[in-house]
Design a protein around this motif. Structure first.
Motif, short mmCIF file in Angstrom:
data_model
loop_
_atom_site.label_atom_id
_atom_site.label_comp_id
_atom_site.label_asym_id
_atom_site.label_seq_id
_atom_site.Cartn_x
_atom_site.Cartn_y
_atom_site.Cartn_z
N GLU A 76 0.82 -1.21 0.00
CA GLU A 76 0.00 0.00 0.00
C GLU A 76 0.86 1.26 0.00
OE1 GLU A 76 -2.55 -0.77 3.35
OE2 GLU A 76 -3.98 -1.89 2.11
N SER A 78 3.88 1.51 -1.21
CA SER A 78 4.49 1.57 -2.53
C SER A 78 3.52 2.13 -3.56
CB SER A 78 4.95 0.17 -2.94
OG SER A 78 5.48 0.18 -4.24
N GLU A 79 2.28 1.69 -3.52
CA GLU A 79 1.27 2.20 -4.45
C GLU A 79 1.04 3.69 -4.24
OE1 GLU A 79 -1.34 -1.87 -5.15
OE2 GLU A 79 -1.93 -0.48 -3.54
N LYS A 80 1.00 4.11 -3.00
CA LYS A 80 0.80 5.54 -2.69
C LYS A 80 1.98 6.36 -3.20
CE LYS A 80 -0.23 8.64 1.15
NZ LYS A 80 -1.42 9.29 0.71
N GLU A 83 2.02 7.09 -6.92
CA GLU A 83 1.10 8.12 -7.41
C GLU A 83 1.84 9.41 -7.72
OE1 GLU A 83 -1.98 8.54 -4.49
OE2 GLU A 83 -2.74 6.51 -4.82
N TYR A 87 8.98 5.18 -10.71
CA TYR A 87 9.22 3.79 -10.31
C TYR A 87 10.73 3.61 -10.29
CZ TYR A 87 8.28 -1.15 -9.73
OH TYR A 87 8.18 -2.42 -9.22
N MET A 107 1.80 1.53 -12.17
CA MET A 107 1.01 0.51 -11.46
C MET A 107 0.99 -0.80 -12.24
SD MET A 107 0.41 1.96 -8.77
CE MET A 107 -0.95 2.07 -7.67
N GLN A 110 4.43 -2.37 -11.78
CA GLN A 110 4.52 -2.94 -10.44
C GLN A 110 3.83 -4.31 -10.40
OE1 GLN A 110 1.87 -1.64 -7.37
NE2 GLN A 110 3.51 -1.59 -5.86
#
Length: 123
Positions: A76, A78-80, A83, A87, A107, A110
């Motif tokens: 979570e 990493s996803e934030k 944004e 990467y 995304m 990932q």
């Protein structure tokens, strides 16, 4: 609590150490302190955050697929981060491909990296 990732200064040394454990050439550490000692001796340059208090080794065999899930909190975070940030990949990717990889869809990339790691297990 913010999830902090384990950092490696020497991916090659760590990869060689993992291979030695997998082949039975080196003893698998029994605890985190022994792991730290082995990594230091192998000159891995590992930075292990203080919140990591234990280690677990699991080795697959020919008829077992181990599906390794990332830590929920790390995924979570990493996803934030993705944004707003690029990467990032370890430096050996740039060295190997002789250019800095450009990731269009962070995304998707990932998810593809997670899938690749999961199906290939470490090989």
């Amino acid at each position: 609590m913010e999830f902090r990732q384990i950092k490696l200064a020497n991916y090659t040394a760590f990869g060689e150490k993992v291979k030695a454990w997998a082949k039975g050439n080196d003893p698998i550490p029994g605890d985190l302190e022994e792991l730290r000692e082995q990594l230091a001796a192998a000159e891995v340059g590992a930075t292990i955050p203080d919140n990591i208090t234990k280690v677990k080794f699991i080795q697959a065999d020919d008829d077992t697929w181990i599906v390794r899930l990332p830590a929920k909190q790390y995924l979570e975070a990493s996803e934030k981060r993705l944004e707003e940030a690029d990467y990032t990949l370890p430096a050996f990717y740039e060295r190997t491909f002789r250019s800095k990889p450009h990731v269009e869809d962070k995304m998707k990339f990932q998810a593809e990296r997670i899938a690749d790691y999961t199906i290939n297990g470490c090989g």
